[in-house]
Write an enzyme that holds these catalytic residues in place. Structure first.
Site, PDB file in Angstrom:
ATOM      1  N   ASP A 103      28.825  46.591  33.449  1.00  0.00           N
ATOM      2  CA  ASP A 103      29.424  45.331  33.019  1.00  0.00           C
ATOM      3  C   ASP A 103      29.582  45.341  31.491  1.00  0.00           C
ATOM      4  O   ASP A 103      30.033  46.343  30.927  1.00  0.00           O
ATOM      5  CB  ASP A 103      28.543  44.180  33.523  1.00  0.00           C
ATOM      6  CG  ASP A 103      29.239  42.839  33.567  1.00  0.00           C
ATOM      7  OD1 ASP A 103      29.106  42.093  32.579  1.00  0.00           O
ATOM      8  OD2 ASP A 103      29.897  42.533  34.570  1.00  0.00           O
ATOM      9  N   HIS A 302      28.048  44.321  43.139  1.00  0.00           N
ATOM     10  CA  HIS A 302      27.994  44.507  41.696  1.00  0.00           C
ATOM     11  C   HIS A 302      26.571  44.662  41.167  1.00  0.00           C
ATOM     12  O   HIS A 302      26.375  45.198  40.076  1.00  0.00           O
ATOM     13  CB  HIS A 302      28.660  43.312  41.017  1.00  0.00           C
ATOM     14  CG  HIS A 302      28.964  43.518  39.571  1.00  0.00           C
ATOM     15  ND1 HIS A 302      29.851  44.471  39.120  1.00  0.00           N
ATOM     16  CD2 HIS A 302      28.501  42.887  38.458  1.00  0.00           C
ATOM     17  CE1 HIS A 302      29.924  44.418  37.799  1.00  0.00           C
ATOM     18  NE2 HIS A 302      29.111  43.472  37.366  1.00  0.00           N
TER      19      HIS A 302
END
Length: 323
Positions: A103, A302
């Site tokens: 990220d 994620h």
């Protein structure tokens, strides 16, 4: 939350009070998290890598966890966020390290690889293979365009004060809901079915009671405690500075990184699904000049480093052994 052999450290680095943890001895590996995470999101990797003979260093990234968060978004540009990582190496007396990131963490690592290539021994990217930016439109302009027809969290975060107040008022509800929504147990893009103007917490699904198969109550309690103290403004400023970083990256857009590069993705990750083009794995070679290996982990979303620590740790150790 603590692990065997884990030590906490705080120092003023690159102008801000910085917190990081360390475990183990050996070749240095720096783990860089995203939003809304803290160093704790790497607890499985810290244990496995330090036990395997590596010096693991996991900072709370700027504005998150126990690391200071400047109030102005301009303090989250490429030079400051990459400078935090270079400053951490300087403080520890290290010339370079292997950097692992996810990220916003991996974007800061890639910025560091372009700005100070000698400091990066290798890049290991999780979920986000390269910048998600388009060359023809800024990220915030793109998000605003999407947000005309449905909820988009990037656009919701853009105006200072609005998201800050909402998330600060209900940190546990937000964190539990967003962690669940980003996991492989939910399809995050369902959030986009809500209309423009929906508050983020309302757009997110209700999370099942903890503990989950991949997340303990203890870990969530520790993350919530940090955000209750810090608030969310620091993390949100990473979004508010997206256009600023986009303009700065124009100086090296089209240039490939030169360090050994490894990638681990998961087949239920929203970023790979929505933000990196039609064939992100094939495009990796357009951004990185020394691609070593590309691997995918099944049935994880994620939050893959927490959802699937066994496969992720196995791949990390294989990659590090190759170096």
């Amino acid at each position: 939350m603590d692990l065997p052999g884990l030590t906490h450290h705080t120092a003023r680095i690159n102008g801000i009070r910085t917190h990081w943890v360390e475990a183990g001895e050996g070749a240095p590996v720096v783990l860089c998290h995203g939003f809304p995470h803290t160093w704790i999101s790497w607890h499985h990797q810290i244990a496995a890598l330090s036990a395997a003979g590596y010096r693991v260093i996991a900072p709370d990234m700027r504005g998150m966890g126990q690391t200071e968060g400047p109030r102005e978004p301009e303090a989250y540009d490429c030079f400051q966020t990459a400078g935090d990582l270079a400053g951490l190496l300087d403080h520890l007396g290290l010339e370079q390290a292997v950097f692992v990131g996810l990220d916003f963490g991996i974007f800061a690592v890639i910025d560091l690889a372009h700005l100070h290539p000698e400091r990066v021994r290798a890049i290991i990217a999780l979920e986000n293979p390269f910048y998600a930016d388009r060359a023809d439109i800024t990220p915030l302009a793109e998000a605003a365009d999407w947000a005309k027809s449905h909820f988009v969290h990037i656009d919701y975060f853009r105006t200072p004060g609005v998201a800050d107040a909402a998330l600060n008022a209900e940190p546990r509800k937000f964190l539990e809901r967003v962690y669940y929504a980003l996991s492989g147990e939910y399809r995050y893009l369902n959030v986009w079915e809500h209309p423009p103007g929906t508050p983020y917490i309302e757009a997110l699904p209700e999370a099942p009671p903890l503990p989950w198969s991949w997340l303990t109550t203890e870990v969530m309690d520790a993350i919530v405690a940090d955000y209750e103290k810090s608030g969310f403004t620091g993390g949100l400023n990473w979004y508010r500075a997206m256009d600023l970083r986009w303009h700065q990256r124009a100086a090296w857009r089209g240039h490939k990184t030169t360090q050994p590069y490894f990638f681990i993705g998961s087949d239920r990750d929203v970023d790979l699904e929505a933000w990196h083009g039609d064939d992100p794995l094939a495009a990796i070679h357009d951004y990185h000049g020394a691609v070593r290996r590309i691997a995918m982990v099944p049935k994880a979303g994620h939050m893959m480093q927490m959802e699937a620590p066994g496969p992720v740790n196995k791949l990390l150790l294989e990659f590090l052994a190759e170096l």
